[in-house]
Design an enzyme around this catalytic site. Structure first.
Site, PDB file in Angstrom:
ATOM      1  N   ARG A 228      35.788  37.355  42.515  1.00 48.89           N
ATOM      2  CA  ARG A 228      35.237  36.194  41.821  1.00 48.89           C
ATOM      3  C   ARG A 228      36.242  35.054  41.869  1.00 48.89           C
ATOM      4  NH1 ARG A 228      34.883  35.796  36.333  1.00 48.89           N
ATOM      5  NH2 ARG A 228      33.345  34.194  35.920  1.00 48.89           N
TER       6      ARG A 228
ATOM      7  N   LYS B 245      42.212  47.309  35.441  1.00 48.83           N
ATOM      8  CA  LYS B 245      40.980  47.070  36.198  1.00 48.83           C
ATOM      9  C   LYS B 245      40.698  48.182  37.204  1.00 48.83           C
ATOM     10  CE  LYS B 245      38.622  43.414  38.690  1.00 48.83           C
ATOM     11  NZ  LYS B 245      38.248  42.013  38.588  1.00 48.83           N
TER      12      LYS B 245
ATOM     13  N   ARG C  78      40.411  35.705  28.918  1.00 52.38           N
ATOM     14  CA  ARG C  78      41.632  36.501  28.767  1.00 52.38           C
ATOM     15  C   ARG C  78      41.711  37.092  27.370  1.00 52.38           C
ATOM     16  NH1 ARG C  78      45.390  32.665  31.837  1.00 52.38           N
ATOM     17  NH2 ARG C  78      44.424  32.877  33.881  1.00 52.38           N
TER      18      ARG C  78
HETATM   19  C1  BTN Z   1      35.977  40.588  41.116  1.00 52.64           C
HETATM   20  O1  BTN Z   1      36.332  41.356  40.232  1.00 52.64           O
HETATM   21  O2  BTN Z   1      36.570  39.527  41.319  1.00 52.64           O
HETATM   22  C2  BTN Z   1      34.783  40.967  41.970  1.00 52.64           C
HETATM   23  C3  BTN Z   1      35.185  41.823  43.122  1.00 52.64           C
HETATM   24  C4  BTN Z   1      34.040  42.208  44.028  1.00 52.64           C
HETATM   25  C5  BTN Z   1      34.514  42.912  45.276  1.00 52.64           C
HETATM   26  C6  BTN Z   1      33.384  43.467  46.085  1.00 52.64           C
HETATM   27  S1  BTN Z   1      33.909  44.586  47.335  1.00 52.64           S
HETATM   28  C7  BTN Z   1      32.320  44.616  48.021  1.00 52.64           C
HETATM   29  C8  BTN Z   1      31.795  43.193  47.967  1.00 52.64           C
HETATM   30  N1  BTN Z   1      32.226  42.447  49.126  1.00 52.64           N
HETATM   31  C9  BTN Z   1      33.080  41.467  48.819  1.00 52.64           C
HETATM   32  O3  BTN Z   1      33.619  40.712  49.651  1.00 52.64           O
HETATM   33  N2  BTN Z   1      33.290  41.452  47.505  1.00 52.64           N
HETATM   34  C10 BTN Z   1      32.520  42.461  46.817  1.00 52.64           C
END
Ligand code: BTN
Length: 319
Positions: free
Chosen positions: A118, A183, A317
């Site tokens: 994100r 996480k 946060r």
């Molecule tokens: C986050 O916590 O920031 C979200 C992470 C999401 C990662 C997943 S992995 C599969 C899919 N493909 C990506 O490029 N991102 C999501």
């Protein structure tokens, strides 16, 4: 990467995955290629984040036992989905964009070269260590009603893990899967294509299962692996259970709305009753987490009253 090259890399992983040492020559004979080429393939696997030990006089061996996902078996277990398992891809979310989109298409990768998190962050995606997948979901819901979707996806993941006897997993609004403040995974939801005849939603999930410390220097947040909560947990089992549970929850979300998940959210809401800060651009608002509303907006109790906060470019946060 060519399919042929992918198959050669998979063959090496399967060979070394048996836990024994294999000399460069033995691998070369097995694959019908030269030793020099084997060396290149090994380098490539190491670049993808796979731990391979190399001992003079003995050969190569995997640092840890590696079990690759089995696309055929996953397809048999998830008949309603169209499974697209790749060894390497840039990002599974990207693979579902535009022409690549289809309802219930599930793109899974063993490695992502450009995994995204994100707010423009990178998602570290070493080979055969974690789960990286994206699901295409077409819905008739209007975009204004999708505020709770990432929360519902998180709840499906928590429930699936509970079914697998992994308990105590919590959610940090809007998209973090956590255990005691560390996480475990994240959710990235994106909209794709034109919106005629329903929204095309891409639900992307990354879940750490047994990622090695070697590849994680760039991760800013405190993170952990699922394996720490249940040793020997199978990536494939986790994936299949989550997709099943997600199917049930998505149907409930579409038919009955997010409000039917409010009680469930409260049970796993990491920020409930906690001091938190909402950061939006240059502005920081302090307050106390008070759950979420029936649209999935975060409720921040401030000195000036209750403020609903919508996902997007905000960061939350715990203080
Ligand atoms: C986050 O916590 O920031 C979200 C992470 C999401 C990662 C997943 S992995 C599969 C899919 N493909 C990506 O490029 N991102 C999501």
């Amino acid at each position: 990467m060519s399919l042929h090259k992918e198959q050669q890399l998979i063959a090496i992983i399967q060979l070394l995955g048996q836990g024994e040492f294999y000399s460069g020559q033995a691998i070369a004979d097995n694959l019908g290629v030269s030793r020099a080429y084997v060396w290149k393939l090994i380098q490539q696997l190491q670049d993808l984040g796979l731990g391979i030990q190399s001992v003079t006089g003995k050969g190569y061996r995997l640092e840890h036992l590696v079990e690759l996902l089995d696309g055929q078996e996953i397809q048999q277990l998830l008949m309603a989905h169209d499974i697209d398992l790749r060894l390497v891809t840039d990002s599974t979310n990207e693979a579902l964009k535009g022409e690549g989109f289809a309802h219930n298409r599930l793109v899974i990768a063993e490695y992502q070269s450009a995994g995204r998190g994100r707010r423009g962050r990178r998602w570290v995606s070493p080979l055969a260590s974690n789960l990286y997948w994206s699901l295409g979901w077409k819905t008739q819901l209007p975009v204004q009603q999708l505020g709770g979707l990432s929360l519902v996806v998180g709840l499906a993941i928590v429930e699936a893990l509970r079914q697998l006897e992994v308990t105590g997993v919590e959610l940090k609004w809007p998209n973090d899967i956590r255990f005691q403040g560390r996480k475990l995974g994240g959710i990235l939801i994106e909209l794709s294509g034109d919106m005629v005849g329903g929204l095309q939603v891409i639900i992307g999930v990354g879940l750490n299962v047994h990622m090695s410390d070697r590849v994680t220097e760039t991760i800013e947040q405190d993170w952990m692996n699922l394996q720490e909560l249940k040793s020997g947990i199978s990536r494939q089992e986790v994936l299949v259970e989550i997709i099943r549970q997600l199917g049930v929850y998505l149907e409930q979300f579409e038919k009955q709305g997010f409000h039917t998940f409010l009680d469930e959210w409260q049970k796993v809401d990491e920020c409930y009753n906690q001091k938190v800060s909402i950061i939006q651009g240059d502005e920081t608002i302090n307050g106390c987490g008070a759950g979420v509303d029936e649209n999935g907006a975060f409720l921040l109790q401030t000195g000036k009253g209750m403020k609903p906060v919508y996902a997007g470019e905000v960061s939350l946060r715990l203080r």
